[in-house]
Write a protein that holds these residues in place. Structure first.
Motif, short mmCIF file in Angstrom:
data_model
loop_
_atom_site.label_atom_id
_atom_site.label_comp_id
_atom_site.label_asym_id
_atom_site.label_seq_id
_atom_site.Cartn_x
_atom_site.Cartn_y
_atom_site.Cartn_z
N GLY A 101 -20.10 61.07 -25.94
CA GLY A 101 -20.08 60.68 -24.53
C GLY A 101 -21.40 60.99 -23.86
N GLU B 28 -9.29 62.47 -38.15
CA GLU B 28 -8.29 62.58 -37.10
C GLU B 28 -7.60 63.94 -37.22
OE1 GLU B 28 -5.61 59.32 -37.54
OE2 GLU B 28 -7.02 57.86 -36.70
N GLU C 77 -8.94 69.27 -32.92
CA GLU C 77 -9.82 68.34 -32.19
C GLU C 77 -10.33 69.05 -30.95
OE1 GLU C 77 -9.53 64.19 -29.62
OE2 GLU C 77 -8.13 64.52 -31.29
N ILE D 56 -16.48 62.51 -33.71
CA ILE D 56 -15.71 61.27 -33.65
C ILE D 56 -16.03 60.45 -32.39
CG2 ILE D 56 -13.86 62.21 -35.05
CD1 ILE D 56 -12.19 62.53 -32.49
N GLU D 57 -16.72 61.05 -31.43
CA GLU D 57 -17.09 60.30 -30.22
C GLU D 57 -18.26 60.99 -29.54
OE1 GLU D 57 -14.18 58.34 -27.28
OE2 GLU D 57 -14.76 60.20 -26.27
N LEU E 122 -21.03 59.25 -36.77
CA LEU E 122 -19.62 59.36 -36.50
C LEU E 122 -18.79 59.22 -37.78
CD1 LEU E 122 -19.19 57.26 -33.21
CD2 LEU E 122 -19.61 59.71 -33.45
N GLU F 55 -24.52 58.84 -32.75
CA GLU F 55 -23.45 57.87 -32.98
C GLU F 55 -23.51 57.30 -34.40
OE1 GLU F 55 -24.03 55.20 -29.75
OE2 GLU F 55 -22.65 56.28 -28.42
N THR G 16 -13.15 68.88 -27.44
CA THR G 16 -14.15 68.27 -26.57
C THR G 16 -15.13 69.36 -26.19
OG1 THR G 16 -12.53 66.71 -25.70
CG2 THR G 16 -14.55 67.00 -24.43
N SER H 164 -8.72 65.42 -21.85
CA SER H 164 -9.56 64.59 -22.71
C SER H 164 -9.04 64.52 -24.15
CB SER H 164 -11.00 65.14 -22.73
OG SER H 164 -11.02 66.46 -23.26
N ARG I 213 -28.27 60.24 -28.10
CA ARG I 213 -26.87 59.87 -28.30
C ARG I 213 -26.74 58.77 -29.35
NH1 ARG I 213 -26.78 59.98 -22.61
NH2 ARG I 213 -26.34 57.73 -22.46
N ARG J 74 -16.77 64.69 -28.90
CA ARG J 74 -15.45 65.00 -29.45
C ARG J 74 -15.60 65.18 -30.95
NH1 ARG J 74 -12.10 60.48 -28.83
NH2 ARG J 74 -10.37 61.72 -29.64
#
Length: 310
Positions: free
Chosen positions: A254, A309, A277, A251-252, A305, A302, A279, A152, A298, A259
């Motif tokens: 799911g 990086e 980084e 950053i994400e 976010l 979001e 998961t 991932s 969720r 993440r």
């Protein structure tokens, strides 16, 4: 585990899980997985004919550059663990090792793919491997096991620029403030990578405690968190007395995982010690099953976010 793959050629760490090494989820905390990887790396140096590479008398040592980890099956108190290793790649002055830690039945606990430089012990400048070490590496050459390969996290992505000012500009949250203690450092005075991770473990509840509570709301669950995969970039090595600030962001989002990116920064220089980084998931302590947050929870997450990086 039925028909586990054969162990890698070099025997490394072997021990078990202590109760005091376990976190609120009841399993071996990630920092202690990495402590075992640190021990495994020292045994790997021995297998590569690098005598006493982590002692003050060493002529050369192995300096970590980057680490990818898969956490495949949690390790509970009392669980025996054994690690074997091999050489996945070897360059002129660097190498990539696989350190594979398993349970007694052969099931994978955690697998570490570690890129290192062969360096001197004064300025930590890379220099070439000896013929003796190259011969040993040929005997220990391996392919990465399937359970060690990235899943991932994109390990091919080049690390970007990371700094304290940039983290603040992007809206990352300051979730931790720490100081490097002498007992957290190696014999050369550099903070060990397991203790760098330990500072993140200490700080993550400041980012995710409310998320975990919201994800478990109405389910009768007792939530805890677990990392399933991570990538670390080691940029500089802090020393005793140096300060660490941790800036983090999601950053994400799911259905079952998040993440996240963490930057461990030096507030004095503004530079970054380490970036990573991960998961991660939330699970129920009682059932050991993943908790799936509602679409509403969720959606709220979001909105938070950030564009960090690794």
């Amino acid at each position: 585990m039925s028909n586990p793959p054969a162990p890698l050629p070099a025997p490394l760490y072997q021990g078990s899980v202590n109760t005091w090494e376990c976190d609120d989820g009841g399993h071996l905390n990630i920092r202690f997985h990495l402590e075992r990887a640190y021990i495994g790396l020292a045994h790997m140096a021995h297998a590569l004919e690098l005598p006493r590479a982590f002692t003050s008398a060493a002529a050369s040592t192995l300096t970590p550059l980057e680490l990818h980890v898969r956490f495949n099956k949690e390790a509970l108190p009392g669980a025996p663990l054994v690690m074997h290793g091999g050489v996945a790649e070897m360059g002129e002055t660097d190498a990539k090792f696989c350190l594979d830690m398993r349970h007694a039945d052969g099931a994978s606990s955690s697998s570490f793919t570690l890129k290192v430089a062969h360096t001197d012990t004064r300025d930590f400048r890379p220099f070439g491997w000896s013929p003796r070490t190259r011969d040993a590496a040929k005997r220990l050459q391996v392919e990465l096991p399937a359970h060690a390969k990235p899943r991932s996290v994109d390990v091919t992505k080049a690390p970007g620029e990371a700094s304290r000012d940039r983290a603040i500009e992007l809206g990352a949250l300051r979730i931790g403030g720490a100081m490097v203690l002498a007992e957290h450092c190696d014999t050369f005075g550099r903070m060990r990578f397991d203790h760098l991770m330990g500072r993140v473990s200490d700080s993550v509840p400041n980012l995710l405690a409310q998320w975990r509570a919201d994800a478990a709301a109405g389910k009768g669950a007792a939530p805890a968190g677990a990392v399933v995969e991570a990538r670390y970039i080691y940029r500089q090595w802090p020393r005793p007395g140096d300060l660490i600030e941790i800036y983090s962001g999601i950053i994400e989002v799911g259905e079952k995982t998040l993440r996240l990116v963490h930057w461990l920064c030096d507030p004095a220089s503004g530079k970054t010690w380490m970036s990573m980084e991960v998961t991660a998931l939330t699970f129920d302590i009682a059932t050991r099953k993943t908790i799936t947050a509602s679409p509403e929870v969720r959606a709220r997450m979001e909105k938070r976010l950030v564009a960090l990086e690794i």
